[in-house]
Design an enzyme around this catalytic site. Structure first.
Site, PDB file in Angstrom:
ATOM      1  N   ARG A 103      11.718   4.291 -26.627  1.00 25.33           N
ATOM      2  CA  ARG A 103      10.402   4.334 -27.244  1.00 25.33           C
ATOM      3  C   ARG A 103      10.128   3.040 -27.989  1.00 25.33           C
ATOM      4  O   ARG A 103      10.899   2.649 -28.868  1.00 25.33           O
ATOM      5  CB  ARG A 103      10.316   5.536 -28.209  1.00 25.33           C
ATOM      6  CG  ARG A 103       8.937   5.761 -28.776  1.00 25.33           C
ATOM      7  CD  ARG A 103       8.856   7.075 -29.514  1.00 25.33           C
ATOM      8  NE  ARG A 103       9.806   7.165 -30.613  1.00 25.33           N
ATOM      9  CZ  ARG A 103       9.920   8.219 -31.407  1.00 25.33           C
ATOM     10  NH1 ARG A 103       9.163   9.271 -31.207  1.00 25.33           N
ATOM     11  NH2 ARG A 103      10.783   8.218 -32.397  1.00 25.33           N
ATOM     12  N   THR A 107       4.400   0.830 -30.631  1.00 28.34           N
ATOM     13  CA  THR A 107       3.373   1.621 -29.943  1.00 28.34           C
ATOM     14  C   THR A 107       3.784   3.084 -29.779  1.00 28.34           C
ATOM     15  O   THR A 107       2.935   3.944 -29.537  1.00 28.34           O
ATOM     16  CB  THR A 107       3.108   1.052 -28.531  1.00 28.34           C
ATOM     17  OG1 THR A 107       4.288   1.214 -27.732  1.00 28.34           O
ATOM     18  CG2 THR A 107       2.760  -0.421 -28.614  1.00 28.34           C
ATOM     19  N   ASP A 199      18.104  11.090 -35.657  1.00 28.77           N
ATOM     20  CA  ASP A 199      18.142  10.498 -34.324  1.00 28.77           C
ATOM     21  C   ASP A 199      19.315  11.096 -33.560  1.00 28.77           C
ATOM     22  O   ASP A 199      20.480  10.833 -33.887  1.00 28.77           O
ATOM     23  CB  ASP A 199      18.285   8.971 -34.432  1.00 28.77           C
ATOM     24  CG  ASP A 199      18.163   8.284 -33.084  1.00 28.77           C
ATOM     25  OD1 ASP A 199      18.968   8.586 -32.190  1.00 28.77           O
ATOM     26  OD2 ASP A 199      17.252   7.455 -32.919  1.00 28.77           O
ATOM     27  N   ASP A 202      21.881   8.547 -32.082  1.00 26.00           N
ATOM     28  CA  ASP A 202      22.738   7.946 -33.099  1.00 26.00           C
ATOM     29  C   ASP A 202      23.806   8.925 -33.566  1.00 26.00           C
ATOM     30  O   ASP A 202      24.978   8.562 -33.756  1.00 26.00           O
ATOM     31  CB  ASP A 202      21.910   7.483 -34.297  1.00 26.00           C
ATOM     32  CG  ASP A 202      21.140   6.204 -34.014  1.00 26.00           C
ATOM     33  OD1 ASP A 202      21.525   5.475 -33.073  1.00 26.00           O
ATOM     34  OD2 ASP A 202      20.170   5.925 -34.726  1.00 26.00           O
TER      35      ASP A 202
END
Length: 208
Positions: A103, A107, A199, A202
């Site tokens: 991602r 944006t 995340d 992660d």
């Protein structure tokens, strides 16, 4: 409109509480994600059609029901890898494809960087896996990738979804069934699910 299934199973909800806990270590996080994925796979495959067959038991011939269609599991890299083993535990003969997306931090749109699908993927039922359905951009693009490869029967399995992500997938791919363990409140300004679990990539691979 495809099915939208949110699990209320006690085993799944208890494991989700452990995943959300910031103190859950990487080893436990990996194990629990795999377990939840397996339980969600059980739900996602509930309506598969069976065909009659016959087998020889040690005593006599028996009428049985079997699955006679092929499957492909397609994790969206990298976090989707954490769910793969759980699905393969239930579906060991399934083939595996990979879609690499990230991602864009500004944006929030998905960017493709890798795709490897089985040669006969168009003939198989597809289960796309990704722990987090946040903005929906990666899921929408991942589904588009397998559809462009000729796939007609596609399901999406995630752990946690934001309402925005669910809406995006349903609008772009109304024929796709979505299975999740929980729908959270919203997205924050950075596109992360709130309260979420951080995340997932992660936490799976110890990179944060």
């Amino acid at each position: 409109m495809g099915e939208f299934f949110v699990s209320n199973h006690p085993l799944i909800q208890n494991k989700m509480a452990m995943l959300r806990n910031k103190n859950t270590c990487t080893k436990e996080f990996k194990e629990i994600i795999s377990e939840v994925a397996m339980l969600l796979c059980y739900e996602a495959t509930r309506h598969i059609e069976l065909v009659p067959a016959k087998v020889e038991t040690p005593i006599a011939e028996a009428d049985v029901n079997v699955i006679n269609r092929g499957f492909a599991i397609v994790p969206i890299l990298r976090a989707g890898m954490g769910m793969l083993d759980g699905l393969l535990t239930l579906m060991p003969t399934a083939k595996v494809g990979f879609i690499g997306l990230y991602r864009d931090p500004e944006t929030l749109n998905p960017v493709d960087y890798y795709c490897k699908l089985p040669p006969d993927v168009s003939e198989r039922d597809i289960i796309i896996v990704d722990p987090m359905l946040a903005t929906g951009g990666s899921a929408v693009e991942g589904i588009s990738v397998v559809k462009r490869a000729g796939c007609k029967r596609v399901k999406l399995v995630c752990l946690i979804a934001a309402p925005e992500g669910v809406k995006a997938v349903q609008q772009a791919h109304p024929d796709v069934d979505i299975y999740v363990a929980h729908v959270d409140d919203c997205l924050n300004d950075h596109g992360y699910i709130v309260p979420g679990l951080g995340d997932a990539g992660d936490r799976l691979f110890g990179t944060k």
